[in-house]
Design a protein around this motif. Structure first.
Motif, PDB file in Angstrom:
ATOM      1  N   VAL A  96       0.856  -1.187   0.000  1.00  0.00           N
ATOM      2  CA  VAL A  96       0.000   0.000   0.000  1.00  0.00           C
ATOM      3  C   VAL A  96       0.894   1.239   0.000  1.00  0.00           C
ATOM      4  O   VAL A  96       1.674   1.458   0.913  1.00  0.00           O
ATOM      5  CB  VAL A  96      -1.011   0.022   1.172  1.00  0.00           C
ATOM      6  N   SER A 114       2.706  13.058   4.445  1.00  0.00           N
ATOM      7  CA  SER A 114       2.825  14.479   4.800  1.00  0.00           C
ATOM      8  C   SER A 114       3.859  14.729   5.897  1.00  0.00           C
ATOM      9  O   SER A 114       4.552  15.748   5.877  1.00  0.00           O
ATOM     10  CB  SER A 114       1.463  15.053   5.187  1.00  0.00           C
ATOM     11  N   GLN A 145      -6.099   3.636  -5.469  1.00  0.00           N
ATOM     12  CA  GLN A 145      -7.121   3.579  -4.429  1.00  0.00           C
ATOM     13  C   GLN A 145      -8.178   4.646  -4.705  1.00  0.00           C
ATOM     14  O   GLN A 145      -7.928   5.588  -5.472  1.00  0.00           O
ATOM     15  CB  GLN A 145      -6.515   3.764  -3.037  1.00  0.00           C
TER      16      GLN A 145
HETATM   17  P1  UTP Z   1       0.560   6.365   7.076  1.00  0.00           P
HETATM   18  O1  UTP Z   1      -0.524   6.231   8.049  1.00  0.00           O
HETATM   19  O2  UTP Z   1       1.955   6.379   7.587  1.00  0.00           O
HETATM   20  O3  UTP Z   1       0.267   7.657   6.187  1.00  0.00           O
HETATM   21  O4  UTP Z   1       0.389   5.224   5.995  1.00  0.00           O
HETATM   22  P2  UTP Z   1       1.152   8.370   5.086  1.00  0.00           P
HETATM   23  O5  UTP Z   1       0.185   9.043   4.167  1.00  0.00           O
HETATM   24  O6  UTP Z   1       2.151   7.464   4.427  1.00  0.00           O
HETATM   25  O7  UTP Z   1       1.971   9.449   5.891  1.00  0.00           O
HETATM   26  P3  UTP Z   1       1.457  10.741   6.707  1.00  0.00           P
HETATM   27  O8  UTP Z   1       0.582  10.225   7.806  1.00  0.00           O
HETATM   28  O9  UTP Z   1       0.731  11.626   5.720  1.00  0.00           O
HETATM   29  O10 UTP Z   1       2.740  11.342   7.182  1.00  0.00           O
HETATM   30  C1  UTP Z   1       0.735   3.898   6.241  1.00  0.00           C
HETATM   31  C2  UTP Z   1       0.750   3.170   4.899  1.00  0.00           C
HETATM   32  O11 UTP Z   1      -0.544   3.186   4.322  1.00  0.00           O
HETATM   33  C3  UTP Z   1      -0.479   3.746   3.026  1.00  0.00           C
HETATM   34  C4  UTP Z   1       0.775   4.603   3.014  1.00  0.00           C
HETATM   35  O12 UTP Z   1       1.256   4.795   1.688  1.00  0.00           O
HETATM   36  C5  UTP Z   1       1.703   3.770   3.879  1.00  0.00           C
HETATM   37  O13 UTP Z   1       2.299   2.719   3.132  1.00  0.00           O
HETATM   38  N1  UTP Z   1      -1.703   4.530   2.791  1.00  0.00           N
HETATM   39  C6  UTP Z   1      -2.128   5.436   3.714  1.00  0.00           C
HETATM   40  C7  UTP Z   1      -2.381   4.344   1.627  1.00  0.00           C
HETATM   41  O14 UTP Z   1      -1.983   3.514   0.774  1.00  0.00           O
HETATM   42  N2  UTP Z   1      -3.507   5.084   1.419  1.00  0.00           N
HETATM   43  C8  UTP Z   1      -3.966   5.994   2.306  1.00  0.00           C
HETATM   44  O15 UTP Z   1      -5.006   6.641   2.047  1.00  0.00           O
HETATM   45  C9  UTP Z   1      -3.265   6.148   3.503  1.00  0.00           C
END
Ligand code: UTP
Length: 436
Positions: free
Chosen positions: A97, A103, A179
């Motif tokens: 994923v 961010s 997604q």
């Molecule tokens: P995180 O919760 O760490 O979020 O995602 P993020 O977007 O990578 O980072 P922040 O919170 O904005 O800093 C955990 C995993 O879930 C995936 C991310 O790519 C990561 O592998 N993810 C998260 C998705 O694939 N889709 C989403 O909508 C949210």
């Protein structure tokens, strides 16, 4: 969708304000807005609206740590052999994923394209893909690699794989899928315009994986390829042991629908999901934010989102409505004159689905303890804990351990890096396995 159809749909959903700047839009903007309206699932919007008005709170879950399996030599060897057989038969797929916005890291691009190699500066995607290259050479069967992206990073993710020639993988076995996105709602349950011709939307969370897999034909593709188990992981952890045969084997031996790797938390309040035993004997996940520090301290283990799903379970769950989680956020919008406004206070609600909400539906769940030094060091923040610096240190420490076990001591002053296609551990380094 035509403007007449859009008007009908919006009127039925009480969202006609979305067209209030229609007369000022040019042809391209009109087409884009109609396409957006066409994409919105208004049944889901109605579910979101109900959530805004429903003041009842979810039944409290008594936090009780779920039982955790630990390896014994015999259990490990048995599971490893079963997992290897699954790989040899081409029954295993890998699901990454990578649709998040990253961010906290503040990197301008998909997080997977971030250069993490301590010597090579190769991106996170390289460390994932090269592990799959190794598995394919070792077991002689394709291991399809499904990568979930989002509208924001899909093109850049594909470009990263193109730029590096798919890191040695066969492009036919690398399947990108996007997604879904969801609109946000204001406090009255109305869609929010971020521009006169654009409805604000954002990714629907990692729980959106199931719908996206189904919608993009990935579950059918897995079936056609004879897949049984799907190894799931997140983009930010280059230490992950992808499709670890022992983990896959244990999942098979226990006839589990979902298996989770859990590691000891670094502190009682570390921000990780806590796996809990529910009153009905099923397993669930409680978010760290829902626990008092005293309750959190009862959980020794946390979940870094490293799972194995059985394909049959994914298919069953893809048909089910998952719970929604809402967050009060500052959402870019326009004023009555159609001018952009950056709100100073939260002005609307974003909705997301979380993958771990499928847990209570799994008839059999296995929680397996693993050593975090070997397999977990995520890149979340730009600096401090869980940053590129701590991750590079963890990667190097792991490779140095392998090298030392293989009889090679490298001075601390010299940075080390091992191509994951070459070896996974000291034994393979000693044997000098070189692939791809
Ligand atoms: P995180 O919760 O760490 O979020 O995602 P993020 O977007 O990578 O980072 P922040 O919170 O904005 O800093 C955990 C995993 O879930 C995936 C991310 O790519 C990561 O592998 N993810 C998260 C998705 O694939 N889709 C989403 O909508 C949210």
């Amino acid at each position: 969708m035509t403007i007449e159809q859009a008007k009908k749909v919006l009127a039925k959903a009480d969202q006609t304000h979305v067209l209030r700047f229609w007369d000022t839009l040019n042809a391209a903007e009109r087409d884009a807005l109609l396409a957006q309206i066409n994409e919105i699932d208004f049944n889901e919007v109605a579910r979101m609206q109900r959530m805004l008005t429903d003041k009842s709170t979810a039944a409290a879950v008594t936090p009780r740590p779920a039982p955790v399996t630990k390896w014994t030599r015999r259990k490990y060897d048995e599971a490893f052999a079963v997992g290897e057989e699954q790989l040899r038969r081409g029954r295993v797929a890998v699901l990454l994923v990578a649709g998040g916005q990253g961010s906290r890291l503040g990197y301008d691009g998909p997080k997977g394209a971030y250069g993490i190699g301590p010597v090579s500066d190769m991106p996170l995607f390289y460390f994932h893909a090269r592990k799959i290259v190794r598995l394919i050479h070792l077991y002689g069967k394709p291991v399809p690699f499904y990568i979930m992206t989002s509208d924001v990073n899909d093109a850049a993710t594909r470009a990263c794989f193109e730029d590096y020639d798919y890191f040695g993988l066969n492009p036919e076995d690398v399947i990108f899928f996007k997604q879904g996105v969801w609109p946000a709602l204001d406090a009255e349950g109305r869609l929010i315009l971020e521009a006169p011709g654009r409805i604000f939307v954002s990714p629907d969370g990692h729980g959106g994986t199931l719908t996206a897999l189904a919608k993009n034909g990935c579950l059918d593709d897995m079936t056609a390829r004879g897949i049984r188990s799907v190894f799931y992981f997140q983009v930010d952890n280059p230490l992950v042991d992808i499709a670890d045969p022992a983990f896959i084997g244990l999942h098979m031996l226990q006839s589990a629908e979902l298996s989770l790797k859990l590691c000891l938390k670094s502190s009682p309040t570390e921000k990780m999901g806590q796996v809990t035993l529910l009153d009905n004997g099923r397993i669930g996940m409680i978010e760290y934010s829902e626990l008092t520090p005293k309750q959190a301290a009862r959980f020794k283990y946390g979940s870094p989102a490293i799972h194995v799903f059985s394909l049959a379970f994914l298919k069953r769950m893809a048909r089910k409505d998952m719970p929604l989680h809402l967050a009060h956020k500052k959402i870019p919008c326009v004023n009555d004159a159609g001018r952009p406004v950056t709100p100073k206070e939260p002005n609307g609600y974003k909705f997301e689905k979380f993958i771990f909400d499928v847990l209570p539906d799994a008839r059999k769940v296995v929680c397996l303890a693993f050593d975090r030094d070997d397999e977990f060091s995520p890149v979340k923040n730009a600096t401090g804990d869980d940053s590129p610096a701590t991750c590079r240190m963890a990667l190097q420490a792991k490779w140095r351990r392998w090298l030392a076990e293989a009889g090679v001591t490298v001075p601390e002053s010299i940075p080390v890096e091992i191509d994951p296609a070459i070896a996974n551990g000291a034994d393979e380094l000693k044997q000098g396995l070189i692939f791809g």
